[in-house]
Structure formats: C-alpha cells, structure tokens
Design a protein around this motif. Sequence first.
Motif, PDB file in Angstrom:
ATOM      1  N   LYS A 100       0.852  -1.182   0.000  1.00 42.57           N
ATOM      2  CA  LYS A 100       0.000   0.000   0.000  1.00 42.57           C
ATOM      3  C   LYS A 100       0.888   1.232   0.000  1.00 42.57           C
ATOM      4  CE  LYS A 100      -3.552  -1.830   3.193  1.00 42.57           C
ATOM      5  NZ  LYS A 100      -4.892  -1.805   2.584  1.00 42.57           N
ATOM      6  N   LEU A 101       0.371   2.298  -0.585  1.00 41.94           N
ATOM      7  CA  LEU A 101       1.014   3.606  -0.482  1.00 41.94           C
ATOM      8  C   LEU A 101       0.105   4.439   0.414  1.00 41.94           C
ATOM      9  CD1 LEU A 101       2.089   4.020  -4.180  1.00 41.94           C
ATOM     10  CD2 LEU A 101       3.627   3.985  -2.210  1.00 41.94           C
ATOM     11  N   LEU A 102       0.600   4.776   1.604  1.00 45.82           N
ATOM     12  CA  LEU A 102      -0.256   5.403   2.607  1.00 45.82           C
ATOM     13  C   LEU A 102       0.217   6.789   2.992  1.00 45.82           C
ATOM     14  CD1 LEU A 102      -0.853   2.490   5.153  1.00 45.82           C
ATOM     15  CD2 LEU A 102      -2.327   3.185   3.258  1.00 45.82           C
ATOM     16  N   GLU A 103      -0.731   7.576   3.456  1.00 46.87           N
ATOM     17  CA  GLU A 103      -0.421   8.839   4.110  1.00 46.87           C
ATOM     18  C   GLU A 103       0.181   8.502   5.471  1.00 46.87           C
ATOM     19  OE1 GLU A 103      -0.929  11.781   2.829  1.00 46.87           O
ATOM     20  OE2 GLU A 103      -2.290  11.290   1.177  1.00 46.87           O
ATOM     21  N   LYS A 104       1.034   9.387   5.939  1.00 41.14           N
ATOM     22  CA  LYS A 104       1.601   9.232   7.274  1.00 41.14           C
ATOM     23  C   LYS A 104       0.517   8.928   8.325  1.00 41.14           C
ATOM     24  CE  LYS A 104       5.241  11.742   9.432  1.00 41.14           C
ATOM     25  NZ  LYS A 104       6.046  12.968   9.624  1.00 41.14           N
ATOM     26  N   SER A 105      -0.583   9.666   8.224  1.00 40.80           N
ATOM     27  CA  SER A 105      -1.644   9.559   9.232  1.00 40.80           C
ATOM     28  C   SER A 105      -2.351   8.205   9.226  1.00 40.80           C
ATOM     29  CB  SER A 105      -2.678  10.666   9.006  1.00 40.80           C
ATOM     30  OG  SER A 105      -3.248  10.494   7.716  1.00 40.80           O
ATOM     31  N   GLU A 106      -2.142   7.418   8.171  1.00 40.27           N
ATOM     32  CA  GLU A 106      -2.818   6.113   8.067  1.00 40.27           C
ATOM     33  C   GLU A 106      -1.960   4.961   8.594  1.00 40.27           C
ATOM     34  OE1 GLU A 106      -5.432   6.400   4.038  1.00 40.27           O
ATOM     35  OE2 GLU A 106      -3.261   6.614   3.732  1.00 40.27           O
ATOM     36  N   LEU A 107      -0.696   5.224   8.858  1.00 36.39           N
ATOM     37  CA  LEU A 107       0.237   4.130   9.151  1.00 36.39           C
ATOM     38  C   LEU A 107      -0.131   3.299  10.375  1.00 36.39           C
ATOM     39  CD1 LEU A 107       3.703   5.795   8.386  1.00 36.39           C
ATOM     40  CD2 LEU A 107       2.504   4.067   7.035  1.00 36.39           C
ATOM     41  N   LEU A 108      -0.628   3.967  11.415  1.00 39.74           N
ATOM     42  CA  LEU A 108      -0.876   3.228  12.661  1.00 39.74           C
ATOM     43  C   LEU A 108      -2.085   2.301  12.588  1.00 39.74           C
ATOM     44  CD1 LEU A 108       0.096   5.744  15.503  1.00 39.74           C
ATOM     45  CD2 LEU A 108       1.186   3.545  14.955  1.00 39.74           C
ATOM     46  N   GLN A 109      -2.828   2.376  11.491  1.00 44.48           N
ATOM     47  CA  GLN A 109      -4.004   1.508  11.349  1.00 44.48           C
ATOM     48  C   GLN A 109      -3.642   0.081  10.966  1.00 44.48           C
ATOM     49  OE1 GLN A 109      -6.302   3.532   8.344  1.00 44.48           O
ATOM     50  NE2 GLN A 109      -6.354   5.449   9.504  1.00 44.48           N
ATOM     51  N   LEU A 110      -2.404  -0.137  10.519  1.00 46.51           N
ATOM     52  CA  LEU A 110      -2.024  -1.472  10.027  1.00 46.51           C
ATOM     53  C   LEU A 110      -1.708  -2.429  11.167  1.00 46.51           C
ATOM     54  CD1 LEU A 110       0.411  -0.393   7.184  1.00 46.51           C
ATOM     55  CD2 LEU A 110      -1.935  -1.199   6.917  1.00 46.51           C
ATOM     56  N   ASP A 111      -1.775  -3.718  10.858  1.00 45.65           N
ATOM     57  CA  ASP A 111      -1.347  -4.767  11.788  1.00 45.65           C
ATOM     58  C   ASP A 111       0.146  -5.015  11.567  1.00 45.65           C
ATOM     59  OD1 ASP A 111      -1.239  -6.864  13.558  1.00 45.65           O
ATOM     60  OD2 ASP A 111      -2.103  -8.321  12.160  1.00 45.65           O
ATOM     61  N   TRP A 112       0.964  -4.235  12.249  1.00 43.46           N
ATOM     62  CA  TRP A 112       2.418  -4.226  12.046  1.00 43.46           C
ATOM     63  C   TRP A 112       3.119  -5.411  12.690  1.00 43.46           C
ATOM     64  CZ3 TRP A 112       5.063  -1.060   8.933  1.00 43.46           C
ATOM     65  CH2 TRP A 112       4.449   0.139   8.527  1.00 43.46           C
TER      66      TRP A 112
END
Length: 128
Positions: A100-112
């Motif tokens: 995915k290409l994400l905005e900075k603000s979207e990063l914490l939504q992932l299952d890292w």
Amino acid sequence: MINVTCAIIKINNKILVTQRSEKMKLPLKWEFPGGKLEEGENVVECIKREIKEEINIEIEVVKQLTNSIYNYEIFTVNLIPFLSEYVSGEIILFEHNDYKLLEKSELLQLDWAEADLPIVKEFLKLEL
Ligand SMILES: Nc1nc2c([nH]c(=O)n2[C@H]2C[C@H](O)[C@@H](COP(=O)(O)OP(=O)(O)OP(=O)(O)O)O2)c(=O)[nH]1
C-alpha cells in the motif's frame, strides 16, 4: 540476533508499506520492506539490494533512524531502518502478499510486525 535492514520509502509523498505473505514468518503482518544483512555487506548496500530483490525498485537512502530490537520468542531481530526516497523502477512484489502507499496519518491503522512499531512512531514524529 539477526540484523535486518528495512526502508521507509517515500513515493510522491506517500509511504510504501508491504504485507508479508502467508508462507513467511510473521504471516500477513505489515512491515517496511528489507531483509537480512549478509556477511561483508554494509547496511546501506544491504537495504538497496533487498529493495531491488524484493520489490524491484531503486532507492536512495536519506537518513538512518533508530534500531529496534525485538524478541519474537523464536528469534530476536535487530531492525535497522532507513528513511529513503524512491528513485526508479516499477514496483513488482517478488515475495510479499500486498503493498500500500499510505499517508503518514494512516500508518498506525495497520497490523504491524511488532518490531516495526517503535520505528513507525519515530517516523511519525519526524518532520517530512
Ligand atoms: N524485512 C523486514 N523484516 C522484518 C521487519 N520487521 C520484522 O520483524 N522483520 C523480521 C521478519 C523476518 O523474520 C526478518 C527479515 O528477514 P527476511 O524478510 O529477509 O526473511 P524471511 O522471513 O523472508 O526469511 P526466513 O527468515 O523465513 O528465512 O525480520 C520489517 O519491517 N522488514
């Protein structure tokens, strides 16, 4: 402990994130692409090689961020992150399940992958 480099790659002001495949360790977790340091290789050579091998693109390293050491029970990883810029090439996934290409603000939504969380948090505090 295994030394692993990973790259936070900016492409048109978005951040490239990749999802591990079902067959890899940490299946379906999201990560920054990269891989294991080889003998006789420096960390910058390693990250450029891994990015070419895994996702087919060339990058330029901008800045090294803080290592994240994490104990996954079955192994301990020393994850070495690099803020990077996309240079050339078309993204082709040779190992990963998805990207995915994400905005900075979207990063914490992932299952890292757990080891990545401190790196994501450090990155979010940086000026871009
Ligand atoms: N590339 C990458 N690996 C990460 C991240 N976070 C994290 O915990 N890892 C772990 C997962 C892997 O066990 C290891 C990276 O090794 P790799 O991607 O070259 O190896 P792999 O799992 O495909 O291969 P293997 O150990 O199963 O042989 O580091 C990350 O952000 N990027």
